[in-house]
Design a protein around this motif. Structure first.
Motif, PDB file in Angstrom:
ATOM      1  N   PHE A 155       6.382  14.864   2.067  1.00 51.58           N
ATOM      2  CA  PHE A 155       6.215  16.106   2.813  1.00 51.58           C
ATOM      3  C   PHE A 155       7.175  16.799   3.581  1.00 51.58           C
ATOM      4  O   PHE A 155       7.429  17.837   3.398  1.00 51.58           O
ATOM      5  N   GLN A 156       7.818  15.885   4.082  1.00 46.90           N
ATOM      6  CA  GLN A 156       8.988  16.383   5.245  1.00 46.90           C
ATOM      7  C   GLN A 156       9.917  16.974   4.279  1.00 46.90           C
ATOM      8  O   GLN A 156      10.441  18.079   4.687  1.00 46.90           O
ATOM      9  N   TRP A 157      10.455  16.243   3.079  1.00 44.23           N
ATOM     10  CA  TRP A 157      11.373  16.725   2.310  1.00 44.23           C
ATOM     11  C   TRP A 157      11.192  17.991   1.654  1.00 44.23           C
ATOM     12  O   TRP A 157      11.873  18.946   1.569  1.00 44.23           O
ATOM     13  N   THR A 158       9.995  18.003   1.008  1.00 42.24           N
ATOM     14  CA  THR A 158       9.444  19.263   0.154  1.00 42.24           C
ATOM     15  C   THR A 158       9.246  20.366   1.134  1.00 42.24           C
ATOM     16  O   THR A 158       9.673  21.839   0.626  1.00 42.24           O
ATOM     17  N   SER A 159       8.735  20.225   2.099  1.00 41.55           N
ATOM     18  CA  SER A 159       8.427  21.432   3.199  1.00 41.55           C
ATOM     19  C   SER A 159       9.752  21.933   3.592  1.00 41.55           C
ATOM     20  O   SER A 159       9.981  23.201   3.762  1.00 41.55           O
ATOM     21  N   GLU A 160      10.828  21.060   3.949  1.00 41.68           N
ATOM     22  CA  GLU A 160      11.968  21.763   4.302  1.00 41.68           C
ATOM     23  C   GLU A 160      12.862  22.176   3.033  1.00 41.68           C
ATOM     24  O   GLU A 160      13.449  23.431   3.135  1.00 41.68           O
ATOM     25  N   LEU A 161      12.673  21.781   1.773  1.00 44.33           N
ATOM     26  CA  LEU A 161      13.060  22.542   0.653  1.00 44.33           C
ATOM     27  C   LEU A 161      12.351  23.594   0.537  1.00 44.33           C
ATOM     28  O   LEU A 161      13.075  24.953   0.182  1.00 44.33           O
ATOM     29  N   PHE A 162      11.145  23.709   0.540  1.00 47.66           N
ATOM     30  CA  PHE A 162      10.624  25.131   0.399  1.00 47.66           C
ATOM     31  C   PHE A 162      11.013  26.282   1.343  1.00 47.66           C
ATOM     32  O   PHE A 162      11.363  27.338   1.038  1.00 47.66           O
ATOM     33  N   ALA A 163      11.067  25.656   2.463  1.00 47.85           N
ATOM     34  CA  ALA A 163      11.724  26.668   3.698  1.00 47.85           C
ATOM     35  C   ALA A 163      13.032  27.013   3.268  1.00 47.85           C
ATOM     36  O   ALA A 163      13.269  28.307   3.568  1.00 47.85           O
ATOM     37  N   GLY A 164      13.915  26.208   2.871  1.00 47.87           N
ATOM     38  CA  GLY A 164      15.394  26.569   2.442  1.00 47.87           C
ATOM     39  C   GLY A 164      15.314  27.688   1.266  1.00 47.87           C
ATOM     40  O   GLY A 164      15.965  28.783   1.381  1.00 47.87           O
ATOM     41  N   PHE A 165      14.392  27.403   0.335  1.00 50.84           N
ATOM     42  CA  PHE A 165      14.402  28.399  -0.824  1.00 50.84           C
ATOM     43  C   PHE A 165      13.691  29.701  -0.395  1.00 50.84           C
ATOM     44  O   PHE A 165      14.128  30.864  -0.944  1.00 50.84           O
ATOM     45  N   ARG A 166      12.818  29.712   0.806  1.00 48.79           N
ATOM     46  CA  ARG A 166      12.471  31.079   1.064  1.00 48.79           C
ATOM     47  C   ARG A 166      13.614  31.858   1.708  1.00 48.79           C
ATOM     48  O   ARG A 166      13.303  33.140   1.992  1.00 48.79           O
ATOM     49  N   LEU A 167      14.512  31.489   2.045  1.00 49.70           N
ATOM     50  CA  LEU A 167      15.832  32.115   2.707  1.00 49.70           C
ATOM     51  C   LEU A 167      16.499  32.827   1.423  1.00 49.70           C
ATOM     52  O   LEU A 167      17.115  33.846   1.656  1.00 49.70           O
ATOM     53  N   LEU A 168      16.141  32.569   0.194  1.00 51.32           N
ATOM     54  CA  LEU A 168      17.041  33.092  -0.860  1.00 51.32           C
ATOM     55  C   LEU A 168      16.137  34.443  -1.319  1.00 51.32           C
ATOM     56  O   LEU A 168      14.973  34.529  -1.355  1.00 51.32           O
ATOM     57  N   ASN A 169      17.072  35.580  -1.840  1.00 51.55           N
ATOM     58  CA  ASN A 169      16.390  36.703  -2.587  1.00 51.55           C
ATOM     59  C   ASN A 169      16.354  36.626  -3.822  1.00 51.55           C
ATOM     60  O   ASN A 169      17.623  36.679  -4.318  1.00 51.55           O
ATOM     61  N   PHE A 170      15.359  36.033  -4.516  1.00 54.31           N
ATOM     62  CA  PHE A 170      15.560  35.841  -5.957  1.00 54.31           C
ATOM     63  C   PHE A 170      15.466  37.136  -6.781  1.00 54.31           C
ATOM     64  O   PHE A 170      14.614  37.876  -6.672  1.00 54.31           O
ATOM     65  N   ARG A 171      16.533  37.282  -7.713  1.00 56.69           N
ATOM     66  CA  ARG A 171      16.511  38.106  -8.755  1.00 56.69           C
ATOM     67  C   ARG A 171      16.351  37.741 -10.159  1.00 56.69           C
ATOM     68  O   ARG A 171      16.370  38.252 -11.072  1.00 56.69           O
ATOM     69  N   ASN A 172      16.309  36.196 -10.282  1.00 55.70           N
ATOM     70  CA  ASN A 172      16.133  35.381 -11.323  1.00 55.70           C
ATOM     71  C   ASN A 172      14.657  35.162 -11.668  1.00 55.70           C
ATOM     72  O   ASN A 172      14.195  34.655 -10.770  1.00 55.70           O
ATOM     73  N   ASP A 173      14.241  35.701 -12.531  1.00 54.00           N
ATOM     74  CA  ASP A 173      12.656  35.388 -12.758  1.00 54.00           C
ATOM     75  C   ASP A 173      12.510  33.998 -13.018  1.00 54.00           C
ATOM     76  O   ASP A 173      11.324  33.450 -12.658  1.00 54.00           O
ATOM     77  N   THR A 174      13.352  33.039 -13.750  1.00 60.74           N
ATOM     78  CA  THR A 174      12.803  31.789 -13.984  1.00 60.74           C
ATOM     79  C   THR A 174      12.912  30.980 -12.564  1.00 60.74           C
ATOM     80  O   THR A 174      12.075  30.315 -12.315  1.00 60.74           O
ATOM     81  N   LEU A 175      14.016  31.381 -11.852  1.00 61.23           N
ATOM     82  CA  LEU A 175      13.991  30.809 -10.488  1.00 61.23           C
ATOM     83  C   LEU A 175      12.773  30.974  -9.673  1.00 61.23           C
ATOM     84  O   LEU A 175      12.382  30.173  -8.925  1.00 61.23           O
ATOM     85  N   ARG A 176      12.307  32.427  -9.715  1.00 59.74           N
ATOM     86  CA  ARG A 176      11.172  32.863  -8.866  1.00 59.74           C
ATOM     87  C   ARG A 176       9.986  32.042  -9.312  1.00 59.74           C
ATOM     88  O   ARG A 176       9.303  31.550  -8.293  1.00 59.74           O
TER      89      ARG A 176
END
Length: 239
Positions: free
Chosen positions: A170-191
């Protein structure tokens, strides 16, 4: 005009031949990756999982396969053929990162994205001499694969009696999710794959909740109670 079309036919034939060569070499990479994934899969049924001595060698073989692909791609044509082997690159990232996560867990240390290998460290783990061969998109897709695997491991590790695993996951995935939220996705697959991390975090938090309400963390001191608690949890998640 005829010469023009003859030359066009020659270029198309050469391109097709090269694509076939890349595909054949990519199959070698897939075989090497399967051996690494087997090591990861062992964590689903081995309570005392530990990094194996041949782990680095297996990753090196993956890197050798990727390097063999790089050798036959003409300079400046990387993205022209990237679609053939990009799946293998993201799986390679997944393998390196997941093995690092499992190794950290087995050391009984706190786990967070501070332990997340950087893109340059991924290249080093695979012994790749070509810098920037794995793109940032391949890297991020590989991280998404890790999140899904760790969520799956939560159930199997708990049923084995590893009640500390969900907290670390939970600690690892939560931090990973928080990191991904900093990104502005223009790639549909990544989103789309990023959205999947949110559900992985939710699945892990549900396992944590089950542990709390069942008092399983207290049962871990008692081997017989631990086994019964593990069986109950497995039954609740398979219904």
């Amino acid at each position: 005009m005829e010469d023009t079309f003859v030359e066009a036919a020659r270029c198309l034939s050469a391109d097709e031949d090269l694509r076939e060569k890349i595909s054949r070499k990519n199959k070698d990479v897939e075989v090497a990756l399967a051996a690494v994934q087997e090591k990861i899969h062992e964590a689903h049924f081995k309570l005392q999982w530990a990094a194996s001595p041949d782990q680095e060698e297996l990753l090196r073989l993956v890197g050798l396969g990727i390097s063999a692909i790089a050798e036959i791609i003409p300079t400046g044509s990387y993205y022209r053929y990237h679609d053939i082997f990009r799946g293998s690159l993201s799986v390679a990232v997944y393998c390196v990162v997941t093995l690092r996560f499992l190794s950290t867990c087995s050391d009984s240390r706190s786990v967070g994205t501070a332990d997340l290998p950087s893109l340059s460290e991924i290249h080093a783990a695979l012994a790749l001499t070509m810098q920037d061969w794995i793109t940032i998109e391949d890297y991020l897709l590989g991280l998404c694969n890790c999140s899904n695997e760790i969520a799956r491991l939560c159930i199997t590790r708990v049923t084995l009696g590893d009640f500390a695993f969900p907290h670390k996951a939970f600690q690892w995935t939560s931090e990973l999710f928080a990191g991904f939220r900093l990104l502005n996705f223009r790639n549909d697959t990544l989103r789309r794959r990023f959205d999947g991390i949110k559900y992985d975090v939710k699945r892990i938090s549900e396992v944590q909740y089950d542990l709390v309400i069942r008092g399983i963390s207290q049962a871990s001191a008692n081997p017989s109670a631990e086994g019964a608690a593990s069986a109950d949890l497995l039954d609740s998640h398979t219904k």
